[in-house]
Design an enzyme around this catalytic site. Sequence first.
Site, PDB file in Angstrom:
ATOM      1  N   CYS A  86       0.826  -1.212   0.000  1.00  0.00           N
ATOM      2  CA  CYS A  86       0.000   0.000   0.000  1.00  0.00           C
ATOM      3  C   CYS A  86       0.859   1.261   0.000  1.00  0.00           C
ATOM      4  O   CYS A  86       1.542   1.553   0.990  1.00  0.00           O
ATOM      5  CB  CYS A  86      -0.916  -0.050   1.221  1.00  0.00           C
ATOM      6  SG  CYS A  86      -1.801   1.477   1.551  1.00  0.00           S
ATOM      7  N   CYS A  89      -0.071   3.843   2.725  1.00  0.00           N
ATOM      8  CA  CYS A  89       0.350   3.353   4.045  1.00  0.00           C
ATOM      9  C   CYS A  89       1.803   3.725   4.320  1.00  0.00           C
ATOM     10  O   CYS A  89       2.165   4.058   5.453  1.00  0.00           O
ATOM     11  CB  CYS A  89       0.213   1.829   4.134  1.00  0.00           C
ATOM     12  SG  CYS A  89      -1.471   1.230   3.948  1.00  0.00           S
TER      13      CYS A  89
END
Length: 163
Positions: A86, A89
């Site tokens: 991600c 993230c």
Amino acid sequence: MASRLLMRRVCCVLVRDLCRHPVSVTCSSSYSSLTASAAAQPFLSRTLPRISCRSVSFNVQDHDDFTERVINSQLPVLIDFHAQWCGPCKILGPRLEKAIAKQKGRVAMAKVDIDEHTDLAIEYGVSAVPTVIAMRDGDVIDQFVGIKDEDQLDSFVQKIIGQ
């Protein structure tokens, strides 16, 4: 995963043994400076010349670890549900670490990789990453999904600790 659990056990044993010796520990951001009595010097030189502090930020190892360190925590805890793949993230993680560090131990942060701990992600209704859930005394008190800037994160953390 087995190697991480083994390493954790070894570190716990070393720290427990270290606590039996007269040692003072002064924490910096990532490592400790040790000042030991002459009796403890041989022990320290055999084990760990530098010992890292127990951080307010940690990776969740399993469901029992989550229960012990998050649900039963005396501090408010931010849970960062993330994934290695991600992109957002990877941006949010360091920002959260910085916001937590500013609070000087008044709040902790648990990092949960959703690919390793799918059960926790399902249990807390995580359908997108990054998701951050704030807990106090085992109860969810707030949450958000997606990226936030540093000012928004600081406000979120301050709200969680009750400032």
